[in-house]
Design a protein around this motif. Structure first.
Motif, PDB file in Angstrom:
ATOM      1  N   GLU A  53       0.818  -1.216   0.000  1.00 34.40           N
ATOM      2  CA  GLU A  53       0.000   0.000   0.000  1.00 34.40           C
ATOM      3  C   GLU A  53       0.855   1.273   0.000  1.00 34.40           C
ATOM      4  O   GLU A  53       0.459   2.290  -0.557  1.00 34.40           O
ATOM      5  CB  GLU A  53      -0.930  -0.017   1.215  1.00 34.40           C
ATOM      6  CG  GLU A  53      -1.942   1.105   1.212  1.00 34.40           C
ATOM      7  CD  GLU A  53      -2.884   0.999   2.396  1.00 34.40           C
ATOM      8  OE1 GLU A  53      -4.078   0.768   2.166  1.00 34.40           O
ATOM      9  OE2 GLU A  53      -2.407   1.139   3.545  1.00 34.40           O
ATOM     10  N   PRO A  90      -0.336  -3.087   4.344  1.00 32.92           N
ATOM     11  CA  PRO A  90      -1.117  -4.043   3.549  1.00 32.92           C
ATOM     12  C   PRO A  90      -0.506  -4.331   2.172  1.00 32.92           C
ATOM     13  O   PRO A  90       0.104  -3.465   1.548  1.00 32.92           O
ATOM     14  CB  PRO A  90      -2.475  -3.348   3.388  1.00 32.92           C
ATOM     15  CG  PRO A  90      -2.553  -2.393   4.526  1.00 32.92           C
ATOM     16  CD  PRO A  90      -1.139  -1.926   4.752  1.00 32.92           C
ATOM     17  N   GLU A 123      -4.004 -11.848   3.671  1.00 33.99           N
ATOM     18  CA  GLU A 123      -5.263 -11.254   3.207  1.00 33.99           C
ATOM     19  C   GLU A 123      -6.266 -11.191   4.353  1.00 33.99           C
ATOM     20  O   GLU A 123      -6.929 -10.177   4.553  1.00 33.99           O
ATOM     21  CB  GLU A 123      -5.801 -12.088   2.037  1.00 33.99           C
ATOM     22  CG  GLU A 123      -6.996 -11.471   1.358  1.00 33.99           C
ATOM     23  CD  GLU A 123      -7.378 -12.213   0.093  1.00 33.99           C
ATOM     24  OE1 GLU A 123      -6.840 -11.897  -0.976  1.00 33.99           O
ATOM     25  OE2 GLU A 123      -8.225 -13.134   0.191  1.00 33.99           O
ATOM     26  N   GLN A 126      -5.142  -8.550   7.019  1.00 33.03           N
ATOM     27  CA  GLN A 126      -5.327  -7.143   6.634  1.00 33.03           C
ATOM     28  C   GLN A 126      -6.774  -6.807   6.286  1.00 33.03           C
ATOM     29  O   GLN A 126      -7.103  -5.660   6.019  1.00 33.03           O
ATOM     30  CB  GLN A 126      -4.385  -6.765   5.492  1.00 33.03           C
ATOM     31  CG  GLN A 126      -4.687  -7.418   4.162  1.00 33.03           C
ATOM     32  CD  GLN A 126      -3.616  -7.139   3.113  1.00 33.03           C
ATOM     33  OE1 GLN A 126      -2.436  -6.992   3.421  1.00 33.03           O
ATOM     34  NE2 GLN A 126      -4.035  -7.054   1.854  1.00 33.03           N
ATOM     35  N   GLU A 127      -7.620  -7.823   6.273  1.00 34.06           N
ATOM     36  CA  GLU A 127      -9.063  -7.673   6.033  1.00 34.06           C
ATOM     37  C   GLU A 127      -9.379  -6.978   4.722  1.00 34.06           C
ATOM     38  O   GLU A 127     -10.296  -6.154   4.632  1.00 34.06           O
ATOM     39  CB  GLU A 127      -9.735  -6.943   7.205  1.00 34.06           C
ATOM     40  CG  GLU A 127      -9.646  -7.705   8.502  1.00 34.06           C
ATOM     41  CD  GLU A 127     -10.299  -6.994   9.668  1.00 34.06           C
ATOM     42  OE1 GLU A 127     -10.463  -5.741   9.622  1.00 34.06           O
ATOM     43  OE2 GLU A 127     -10.661  -7.689  10.632  1.00 34.06           O
ATOM     44  N   ARG A 128      -8.611  -7.304   3.691  1.00 37.18           N
ATOM     45  CA  ARG A 128      -8.880  -6.812   2.345  1.00 37.18           C
ATOM     46  C   ARG A 128      -8.193  -7.721   1.348  1.00 37.18           C
ATOM     47  O   ARG A 128      -7.181  -8.344   1.662  1.00 37.18           O
ATOM     48  CB  ARG A 128      -8.473  -5.364   2.181  1.00 37.18           C
ATOM     49  CG  ARG A 128      -7.022  -5.093   2.471  1.00 37.18           C
ATOM     50  CD  ARG A 128      -6.758  -3.639   2.616  1.00 37.18           C
ATOM     51  NE  ARG A 128      -6.352  -3.048   1.371  1.00 37.18           N
ATOM     52  CZ  ARG A 128      -5.736  -1.892   1.283  1.00 37.18           C
ATOM     53  NH1 ARG A 128      -5.490  -1.202   2.364  1.00 37.18           N
ATOM     54  NH2 ARG A 128      -5.368  -1.414   0.139  1.00 37.18           N
ATOM     55  N   PRO A 129      -8.739  -7.819   0.153  1.00 41.57           N
ATOM     56  CA  PRO A 129      -8.207  -8.765  -0.829  1.00 41.57           C
ATOM     57  C   PRO A 129      -6.808  -8.408  -1.321  1.00 41.57           C
ATOM     58  O   PRO A 129      -6.400  -7.245  -1.313  1.00 41.57           O
ATOM     59  CB  PRO A 129      -9.206  -8.702  -1.980  1.00 41.57           C
ATOM     60  CG  PRO A 129      -9.977  -7.461  -1.790  1.00 41.57           C
ATOM     61  CD  PRO A 129      -9.896  -7.087  -0.354  1.00 41.57           C
ATOM     62  N   ARG A 145      -9.084 -11.409  -8.437  1.00 44.71           N
ATOM     63  CA  ARG A 145      -9.429 -10.336  -7.504  1.00 44.71           C
ATOM     64  C   ARG A 145      -8.872 -10.579  -6.109  1.00 44.71           C
ATOM     65  O   ARG A 145      -8.526  -9.650  -5.389  1.00 44.71           O
ATOM     66  CB  ARG A 145     -10.953 -10.215  -7.441  1.00 44.71           C
ATOM     67  CG  ARG A 145     -11.498  -9.154  -6.532  1.00 44.71           C
ATOM     68  CD  ARG A 145     -12.975  -9.322  -6.267  1.00 44.71           C
ATOM     69  NE  ARG A 145     -13.290 -10.530  -5.520  1.00 44.71           N
ATOM     70  CZ  ARG A 145     -13.185 -10.651  -4.199  1.00 44.71           C
ATOM     71  NH1 ARG A 145     -12.754  -9.666  -3.473  1.00 44.71           N
ATOM     72  NH2 ARG A 145     -13.487 -11.782  -3.593  1.00 44.71           N
ATOM     73  N   SER A 146      -8.759 -11.845  -5.712  1.00 44.37           N
ATOM     74  CA  SER A 146      -8.388 -12.174  -4.338  1.00 44.37           C
ATOM     75  C   SER A 146      -7.822 -13.589  -4.277  1.00 44.37           C
ATOM     76  O   SER A 146      -8.266 -14.463  -5.018  1.00 44.37           O
ATOM     77  CB  SER A 146      -9.634 -12.070  -3.461  1.00 44.37           C
ATOM     78  OG  SER A 146      -9.458 -12.682  -2.219  1.00 44.37           O
TER      79      SER A 146
END
Length: 162
Positions: A53, A90, A123, A126-129, A145-146
């Motif tokens: 990120e 992330p 994943e 960090q609670e996101r794909p 996507r994930s």
């Protein structure tokens, strides 16, 4: 008794020209990492580039060992290094490129089960794909996507809560 279908959507790019610039740059770094892979036994080289990120990129490549399974896959080398070097930052996406020195790989190789589970852990934490970009020696480039998409019925930390 009942039946349940699990499926996911995969984006397929037929050429580099179709890819966003950021993805192309990440693939280029994964290709460079692949060149330094240590794969004297399988002759199957893999490179990975992890985009964080904070815009930092961490690379990894597979490292084999005569004492199987002591080696480590490119994906885990990169993801674990990212976690050690940039804790709490992330992971946005991972580009993974793989090719064999003995045959042409015309389809992307997806991460092995151990790598899927390891990436899924990040994943989930960090609670996101975490987006996956997969490329073989030649042919199409896949984008998922994930990691959860390619690891249905994943084993996560929820199973271990007291």
């Amino acid at each position: 008794m009942r039946s349940k279908t699990l499926s996911f959507q995969l984006t397929i790019f037929e050429s580099f020209a179709e890819l966003p610039k950021e993805d192309l740059e990440l693939i280029d770094l994964a290709l460079k990492a692949k060149e330094n892979a240590y794969a004297p036994y399988s002759n199957f080289k893999v490179g990975a580039a992890v985009l964080l990120e904070n815009k930092q990129v961490v690379i990894g490549n597979n490292q084999e060992n005569a004492s199987y399974p002591s080696g480590l896959c490119a994906e885990r080398v990169a993801v674990f290094q990212a976690g050690a070097k940039f804790p709490g930052i992330p992971i946005v996406k991972i580009a993974i490129v793989a090719s064999s020195e003995s045959q042409i790989t015309k389809e992307p190789a997806a991460p092995c089960g151990n790598c899927r589970q390891s990436i899924f852990e990040y994943e989930n934490k960090q609670e996101r794909p975490i987006e996956l970009i997969l490329m073989g020696g030649e042919g199409p480039i896949y984008k998922c996507r994930s990691v959860a998409d390619i690891l249905p019925l994943a084993f996560g930390s929820d199973f271990l809560k007291k």
